[in-house]
Write a protein that holds these residues in place. Structure first.
Motif, short mmCIF file in Angstrom:
data_model
loop_
_atom_site.label_atom_id
_atom_site.label_comp_id
_atom_site.label_asym_id
_atom_site.label_seq_id
_atom_site.Cartn_x
_atom_site.Cartn_y
_atom_site.Cartn_z
N GLU A 1 0.83 -1.20 0.00
CA GLU A 1 0.00 0.00 0.00
C GLU A 1 0.86 1.25 0.00
N GLU A 2 0.32 2.30 -0.56
CA GLU A 2 1.06 3.55 -0.68
C GLU A 2 1.46 4.08 0.70
N GLY A 3 2.72 4.43 0.82
CA GLY A 3 3.24 4.98 2.07
C GLY A 3 3.61 3.93 3.10
N LYS A 4 3.43 2.65 2.79
CA LYS A 4 3.76 1.57 3.72
C LYS A 4 5.06 0.88 3.30
N GLN A 5 5.66 0.15 4.22
CA GLN A 5 6.88 -0.58 3.91
C GLN A 5 6.95 -1.87 4.72
N LEU A 6 7.72 -2.83 4.19
CA LEU A 6 7.98 -4.08 4.90
C LEU A 6 9.14 -3.88 5.86
N HIS A 7 9.03 -4.44 7.04
CA HIS A 7 10.08 -4.30 8.05
C HIS A 7 10.79 -5.64 8.22
N ASP A 8 12.10 -5.62 8.06
CA ASP A 8 12.89 -6.85 8.13
C ASP A 8 12.81 -7.51 9.51
N GLN A 9 12.59 -6.70 10.56
CA GLN A 9 12.57 -7.28 11.90
C GLN A 9 11.32 -8.11 12.15
N CYS A 10 10.31 -7.98 11.31
CA CYS A 10 9.09 -8.79 11.45
C CYS A 10 9.31 -10.14 10.76
N SER A 11 10.18 -10.95 11.35
CA SER A 11 10.62 -12.19 10.70
C SER A 11 9.72 -13.39 11.00
N THR A 12 8.76 -13.21 11.90
CA THR A 12 7.81 -14.28 12.21
C THR A 12 6.48 -13.98 11.54
N LEU A 13 5.89 -14.98 10.93
CA LEU A 13 4.64 -14.81 10.19
C LEU A 13 3.57 -15.72 10.78
N VAL A 14 2.40 -15.17 11.03
CA VAL A 14 1.25 -15.93 11.51
C VAL A 14 0.18 -15.91 10.42
N LEU A 15 -0.35 -17.07 10.08
CA LEU A 15 -1.42 -17.12 9.09
C LEU A 15 -2.34 -18.30 9.36
N PRO A 16 -3.60 -18.20 8.92
CA PRO A 16 -4.54 -19.29 9.14
C PRO A 16 -4.50 -20.30 8.01
N ALA A 17 -4.92 -21.51 8.31
CA ALA A 17 -5.20 -22.52 7.30
C ALA A 17 -6.68 -22.86 7.44
N LEU A 18 -7.44 -22.63 6.39
CA LEU A 18 -8.90 -22.75 6.48
C LEU A 18 -9.32 -24.17 6.84
N SER A 19 -10.29 -24.26 7.76
CA SER A 19 -10.80 -25.56 8.16
C SER A 19 -12.11 -25.35 8.91
#
Length: 327
Positions: free
Chosen positions: A56-74
């Motif tokens: 998104e405009e004006g946003k950036q990815l941060h390298d320190q956010c190295s852990t990712l949480v996501l769902p798996a549909l069920s």
């Protein structure tokens, strides 16, 4: 939207619209700020063969956010509800969205704000909580039937390219298929980890969680999933995943299994947090899964950390309360 649309029916807390690829109009509406993101999403979904990320405009990815949480549909949409709770409680900021041809396109209202502010919710949204060094992905629409393996491959490729070091998958399992019920530990959380070949993890064991008992890496479908991670193997070379399931086939047929296998093959550390549940009011299950995520990652709800903030959209998950005048 509280959790989006899973394979076992929707839990709508916002209005979402799903598109079908049929005849399209020869006249297009004028391009403006309200339909730009929807137009880009639609065009990308139709033409792009792989997963793409739109910042998104004006946003950036941060390298320190190295852990990712996501769902798996069920069943019960528990993983999605838990991610909703984490995003809301940590005041995570949306930085962009993912686009993949294997996921049905949809749009809906903002799930976390009481008033519309012109932001549309999309199928795969990316959030960051920099104080917690955490990235979250929320999935709000299902994977097209027969495309789960392709989706898992695309997502694993993207995550590995981004340099994420640890992925936490949140999902649920059908209570009716729970083979060995054991409540002696008091915990209803089960886990599966990529740190060891047998799926165990010392830290998860210290948390009092049980490794998913039914996991067997030598079972035919688990082995088949592993072969699909090899470049020379295609899904057509093995048993179809929509045929009737036999004993032992249930777990590897679920979305979390494909995601776990492809991420593990990429060398990414993966921890699956799972709970058994039934369809119904799955909000308590979502709290249970979110609290387990907090313990795993050191996100302490309370005075020294985050406090649980119920997403605004959950107020309409099951509709308004009954009119008391009818009683």
């Amino acid at each position: 939207m509280g959790g989006g649309l899973g394979n076992h029916g929707p839990k709508f807390s916002s209005i979402f619209f799903f598109f079908k690829l049929k005849k399209t109009s020869t006249t297009e509406p004028p391009l403006n700020s309200q339909n730009l993101s929807v137009r880009r999403h639609w065009i990308s979904w139709f033409f792009s063969p792989t997963m793409e990320f739109f910042l998104e405009e004006g946003k950036q990815l941060h390298d320190q956010c190295s852990t990712l949480v996501l769902p798996a549909l069920s069943i019960g949409n528990v993983g999605q509800l838990a991610v909703d709770l984490l995003v809301s409680s940590m005041r995570a900021a949306r930085i962009g969205y993912l686009d993949d041809p294997c996921v049905l396109p949809c749009i809906g209202n903002n799930a976390y704000e009481p008033l519309p502010i012109g932001e549309l919710a999309l199928p795969l949204e990316v959030y960051e909580s920099t104080p917690n060094a955490l990235t979250l992905v929320q999935q709000r629409s299902p994977v097209i039937k027969g495309k789960m393996v392709d989706f898992a491959k695309n997502l694993a490729d993207f995550i590995a390219t981004c340099g994420k070091k640890h992925v936490v998958l949140l999902s649920s399992l059908d209570f009716g298929r729970w083979q060995q019920i054991d409540t002696s530990s008091g915990s209803q959380i089960h886990y599966l980890s990529s740190t060891k070949d047998d799926g165990t993890d010392d830290y998860c064991e210290q948390m009092g969680w049980r490794r998913l008992h039914e996991y067997d890496s030598e079972q035919s479908r688990w082995k088949y999933l592993s072969t699909l991670t090899e470049a020379k193997t295609t899904q057509e070379h093995g048993p179809p995943f929509d045929e009737e399931l036999e004993e032992g086939d249930y777990l590897p047929s679920l979305p979390f299994a494909s995601l776990f296998t492809f991420l593990k093959a990429k060398g990414v550390k993966v921890t699956c947090l799972l709970c058994y549940c039934s369809e119904g009011d799955n909000i308590p299950d979502a709290f249970n899964l979110a609290e387990a995520t907090g313990k795993l990652l050191g996100l302490r709800p309370g005075d020294e950390g985050i406090k649980w903030v119920v997403p605004y959209s959950w107020k309409s998950v099951y509709g308004p309360p009954p009119d008391l005048s009818i009683f």
